[in-house]
Design an enzyme around this catalytic site. Structure first.
Site: not given
Ligand code: HPA
Length: 236
Positions: A5, A21, A90, A181, A205
């Site tokens: 990789h 990311g 991120g 994540m 968000d």
């Molecule tokens: N969920 C998972 N990962 C994310 C989110 C989310 O709402 N927003 C930015 N990364």
């Protein structure tokens, strides 16, 4: 040693690595944040670049999305390229009412519904936590910024479209600030390879409160701020 990789040669990658990311974000960090960066690997669209920051060699490489993806890149960097510190830069979704879109979260712990904390020591769930030295340096750097910065646990989800209000409510009740994540896997990889890691996240968000999208200009300003915090953590 090149891996399946990563085609960089030993020595091509600095001991300090910024890890967004998004691969395009990694390319921009190389162009605009690092000095004299050159590309040292490109496999599956994931570029790695090495330059310097304030006179210290520093690399940037994207993680891709999710726990398996970041686990591959982080483990190979720690194990085969002599990397000592990775700072994830991120985004996350807000869970707590205390955080708003645009705020920065420095993850002092990572909960997860993945099995990554249980793979390494029989019958034990590892506590997934960042490097204390990196955490302290990041918090010190963040406190000089003119924007809200939170230090607390995040949730690293194994499934983006989980759609489970009960899970989110339970996490909020135990003080979780946001959802992303990758942080849990990065902290696990650092622990098993005796290295150091931290995640610095911009709230993009909010799961409950909305809060409006960031303009392109705001995204950039926010991202620059979190990059400076991440670089300070790497230099600690
Ligand atoms: N969920 C998972 N990962 C994310 C989110 C989310 O709402 N927003 C930015 N990364």
């Amino acid at each position: 040693m090149p891996t399946p990789h990563n085609t960089a040669q030993p020595g091509d990658i600095a001991p300090l690595v910024l890890m967004p990311g998004d691969p395009r974000r990694a390319a921009r960090i190389a162009d605009e944040f690092l000095e004299d960066a050159v590309q040292v690997s490109e496999v599956r669209g994931i570029g790695a670049y090495t330059g310097s920051y304030r006179g210290t060699p520093m690399s940037v490489m994207a993680s891709g999305m999710g726990i398996p993806s970041i686990s591959i890149y982080a483990t190979e960097l720690f194990r085969f390229y002599g990397v000592r510190r990775i700072c994830r830069v991120g985004t996350c979704g807000g869970i707590s009412d205390r955080v708003a879109v645009r705020d920065v979260i420095i993850a002092n712990a990572a909960h997860t519904n993945s099995n990554v904390a249980r793979l390494f020591v029989p019958d034990v769930t590892l506590s997934l936590a960042p490097s204390f030295d990196m955490l302290r340096a990041a918090v010190d750097a963040a406190r000089t910024m003119d924007r809200p910065v939170h230090v607390g646990p995040v949730f690293s989800s194994d499934f983006f479209y989980l759609d489970r209000a009960d899970v989110v409510a339970g996490l909020e009740k135990v003080g979780t600030l946001g959802v992303e994540m990758e942080a849990a896997a990065l902290y696990a990889c650092a622990a098993i390879d005796g290295a150091e890691a931290l995640a610095v996240l911009t709230v993009s968000d909010h799961l409950k409160n909305g809060g409006g999208d960031m303009s392109a200009e705001e995204r950039e300003t926010n991202f620059q701020a979190s990059l400076r915090v991440a670089a300070a953590a790497l230099l600690a």
